[in-house]
Structure formats: C-alpha cells, structure tokens
Design a protein around this motif. Structure first.
Motif, PDB file in Angstrom:
ATOM      1  N   LEU A 274     -33.924 -14.908  26.066  1.00 37.74           N
ATOM      2  CA  LEU A 274     -33.116 -13.994  26.508  1.00 37.74           C
ATOM      3  C   LEU A 274     -31.847 -14.008  25.627  1.00 37.74           C
ATOM      4  O   LEU A 274     -30.913 -14.781  25.540  1.00 37.74           O
ATOM      5  N   THR A 275     -31.972 -12.798  24.576  1.00 38.67           N
ATOM      6  CA  THR A 275     -30.978 -12.885  23.573  1.00 38.67           C
ATOM      7  C   THR A 275     -29.725 -12.081  23.956  1.00 38.67           C
ATOM      8  O   THR A 275     -30.052 -10.750  24.402  1.00 38.67           O
ATOM      9  N   GLY A 276     -28.624 -12.515  23.493  1.00 36.94           N
ATOM     10  CA  GLY A 276     -27.251 -11.637  23.847  1.00 36.94           C
ATOM     11  C   GLY A 276     -26.418 -11.939  22.816  1.00 36.94           C
ATOM     12  O   GLY A 276     -26.880 -12.369  21.449  1.00 36.94           O
ATOM     13  N   ALA A 277     -25.288 -11.329  22.932  1.00 37.07           N
ATOM     14  CA  ALA A 277     -24.237 -11.173  21.677  1.00 37.07           C
ATOM     15  C   ALA A 277     -23.933 -12.778  21.109  1.00 37.07           C
ATOM     16  O   ALA A 277     -23.938 -12.872  19.788  1.00 37.07           O
ATOM     17  N   ALA A 278     -23.531 -13.671  21.993  1.00 39.87           N
ATOM     18  CA  ALA A 278     -23.242 -14.903  21.487  1.00 39.87           C
ATOM     19  C   ALA A 278     -23.887 -16.095  21.911  1.00 39.87           C
ATOM     20  O   ALA A 278     -23.573 -17.209  21.499  1.00 39.87           O
ATOM     21  N   LYS A 279     -25.047 -15.712  22.613  1.00 40.03           N
ATOM     22  CA  LYS A 279     -25.837 -17.050  23.180  1.00 40.03           C
ATOM     23  C   LYS A 279     -27.330 -16.517  23.361  1.00 40.03           C
ATOM     24  O   LYS A 279     -27.806 -15.421  23.312  1.00 40.03           O
ATOM     25  N   LEU A 280     -28.023 -17.502  23.244  1.00 34.73           N
ATOM     26  CA  LEU A 280     -29.432 -17.522  23.407  1.00 34.73           C
ATOM     27  C   LEU A 280     -29.757 -18.392  24.851  1.00 34.73           C
ATOM     28  O   LEU A 280     -29.687 -19.448  24.779  1.00 34.73           O
ATOM     29  N   ARG A 281     -30.567 -17.654  25.566  1.00 33.53           N
ATOM     30  CA  ARG A 281     -30.991 -18.460  26.972  1.00 33.53           C
ATOM     31  C   ARG A 281     -32.546 -18.743  26.660  1.00 33.53           C
ATOM     32  O   ARG A 281     -33.121 -17.594  26.434  1.00 33.53           O
TER      33      ARG A 281
END
Length: 132
Positions: free
Chosen positions: A65-72
């Motif tokens: 799960l990619t986001g602006a400042a983190k990757l889950r």
C-alpha cells in the motif's frame, strides 16, 4: 518520486520458490523509489513472506500500500497461530527481528480465518527525520 495511495496485491502459492517471484514483483511495483528504500522493502517482504510460507497456511496474499510518505507491506495467510519472535539459531529466528529493525512500525492483525503481518517503511526522504 512520491507515489499516490495505491494498493497492489499478489496472490502466491505455498512453494518457497514463490519468494523470487515476490521479490521481483516488489522491485517492479516500487521501481520509481530510491534504491535503498526498494532494497529494504524487498528484504522486509521476503522475511514476512517466508515466515508466512513456513509457519502459516494457504491462501497467501502479499500487499503493498503505497502512499505519499510511507509504504505499508502486508502479508496475509490463513494460519491461526500468531507470529512470534524466536531466539536466533542455525534454523532461523532472525526474520521478525530484522523486520523490527528496518521498519518504522510493524505488527500483526489477527482475524477470523488467519492473520496479517504488516510493516511500514518511510518513503519520503525529507519526512524521515521531520516532526509535525
């Protein structure tokens, strides 16, 4: 490069040979990120996936799960037993310790029909040391 919030998912079989496929998939999905972040993500996914394949039950799903400042990173399996850190030995026991050292946060969610091991990595180089 910042990624939009996107969910990527890969179903895998119970074969340990799937680990190479998972590593390549992570490199492809995260190809626009800095090499050090991709390398850490590959290592964390590899550890969580191998843990699921060795100690969990099918079906297995790997999610990024990619986001602006983190990757889950999430690895789901149908095993009922919670993942536990073990004392390192010649047979293993270093995986979750390695994940703990590499990730900003990690844990597991137990649910009916299995569990999800997750880890979060910081992907925004500027935000890695910033507060607020």
């Amino acid at each position: 490069m910042k990624l939009r919030a996107i969910r990527h998912e890969l179903g895998i079989s119970a074969e340990l040979t799937e680990l190479a496929k998972v590593r390549q998939w992570v490199r492809t999905v995260l190809g626009g990120l800095p090499a050090n972040i991709v390398g850490t993500a590959v290592m964390v996914v590899d550890e969580l996936t191998s843990n699921a394949l060795r100690h969990g039950r099918a079906p297995y799903h790997v999610r990024l799960l990619t986001g602006a400042a983190k990757l889950r990173i999430e690895v789901e399996d149908a095993g009922g037993e919670p993942a536990r850190r073990r004392a390192p030995s010649e047979q293993g026991g270093r995986g979750l310790l390695l994940v703990e050292r590499c990730a900003a946060a990690w844990g597991q969610l137990r649910r009916a029909g299995g569990k999800i091991l997750w880890a979060e990595l910081t992907t925004d180089q500027d935000a890695a040391g910033a507060h607020g």
